[in-house]
Design a protein around this motif. Sequence first.
Motif, short mmCIF file in Angstrom:
data_model
loop_
_atom_site.label_atom_id
_atom_site.label_comp_id
_atom_site.label_asym_id
_atom_site.label_seq_id
_atom_site.Cartn_x
_atom_site.Cartn_y
_atom_site.Cartn_z
N LEU A 67 4.67 6.18 -7.32
CA LEU A 67 4.14 5.94 -5.98
C LEU A 67 5.21 5.24 -5.16
N GLU A 119 -5.60 11.09 -5.76
CA GLU A 119 -6.77 10.78 -4.93
C GLU A 119 -6.30 9.87 -3.81
N GLY A 129 -5.06 7.05 -2.05
CA GLY A 129 -4.62 5.71 -2.42
C GLY A 129 -4.23 5.53 -3.88
N ARG A 130 -4.40 6.58 -4.74
CA ARG A 130 -4.04 6.40 -6.15
C ARG A 130 -3.70 7.74 -6.80
N THR A 161 -1.86 2.39 -8.52
CA THR A 161 -2.34 2.08 -7.16
C THR A 161 -1.30 1.37 -6.31
N ARG A 162 -0.27 0.80 -6.94
CA ARG A 162 0.66 -0.01 -6.14
C ARG A 162 1.97 0.73 -5.91
N ARG A 222 -2.80 9.59 -11.03
CA ARG A 222 -2.69 9.37 -12.47
C ARG A 222 -2.24 10.66 -13.16
N TRP A 272 -4.92 4.95 -13.65
CA TRP A 272 -4.62 5.12 -12.22
C TRP A 272 -3.48 4.18 -11.79
N ALA A 312 0.84 -1.18 0.00
CA ALA A 312 0.00 0.00 0.00
C ALA A 312 0.89 1.24 0.00
#
Lengths: 130, 184
Positions: free
Chosen positions: A118, A78, A80-81, A101-102, A83, A99, A40
């Motif tokens: 991320l 946003e 948790g994500r 996410t990881r 783009r 997006w 996460a």
Amino acid sequence: MPVGKPSQWFALVRPGDVLVIGLALFVCIASAATLWRGGAPDKVVIRAGGQLYAETGLSRSQRIEVPGPLGITVIEVEPGRARVVSDPGPRQYCVRQGWLTRSGAAAICAPNEVSLMLSGGASTYDSLNY
Amino acid sequence: MTPSTIEIRPTADDARIARFAAAAIVLAVAEAAIPLPLPGVKPGLANIVILIVLLQWGWRDAVWVALLRVFAGSLLLGQFFAPGFFLALAGSLASLATLGLAMHLPRRWFGPITLSILAAFAHIGGQLVLARLWLVPHDGVFYLVPVFALAATVFGLVNGLVAGHLLRELSSAADAVTKDEPSR
């Protein structure tokens, strides 16, 4: 040796034992929840022209406009994500990634020299490409 | 043959400790034959014997039996001075220290199950600390903590139940003996 009825086995469990069993199960669940949370992400790293442009948390929504040699790349964050919303580059690869996410995932807008990545958490990979 | 100048007279204590240690060693060796998914996760059946010794004869005897089990068990399995031996020793010492403290909890509320679970957690704790300091100097070992904790909970509970059951059998057998021979 007689094994006995289940009730005889339950008679062995004293009140404090129940407490200790509960505590032990709590330790199992708590350790699994804290140690196996990996993957996460909690941070966004944006680079422009090879330099760090912005580094921000992934907890609240925001729009970031990053200037490059071709124009402005718009990045949307946003919880948790994140783009790339729009980019002046000709092939739009970073926009079409959608997006991220990881933890370790990256979108690179090479023509405009902007990258979005991320990080944080227990990253499974050094970087992810799509 | 020259008669030995050293004479060892085993006391009743020695005989008793040797008997219980033998039982613990047999369980440890038998357990080594059980295939298990992860090194370090095993039922620890020998701890049943150690719990019984602790509750019937006290902490000193339990220490003797536990350490004899670690040393003799590793000799029998060819693990003496191998990493596994030091892990077993570290786990054993940690759980003996914990049992030494936990045995003073009020018996009315805390039975063999509490002792067994606490000892099992101390066992994995001691092993993990040694493993982290010496064998795997990386925090990656703690990734396995939830698995070890679950194993300690389940096997601790089962061993505690078995030890409690056997203690009850032993005390009722002792009652029967005193009833049969009131003169003693």
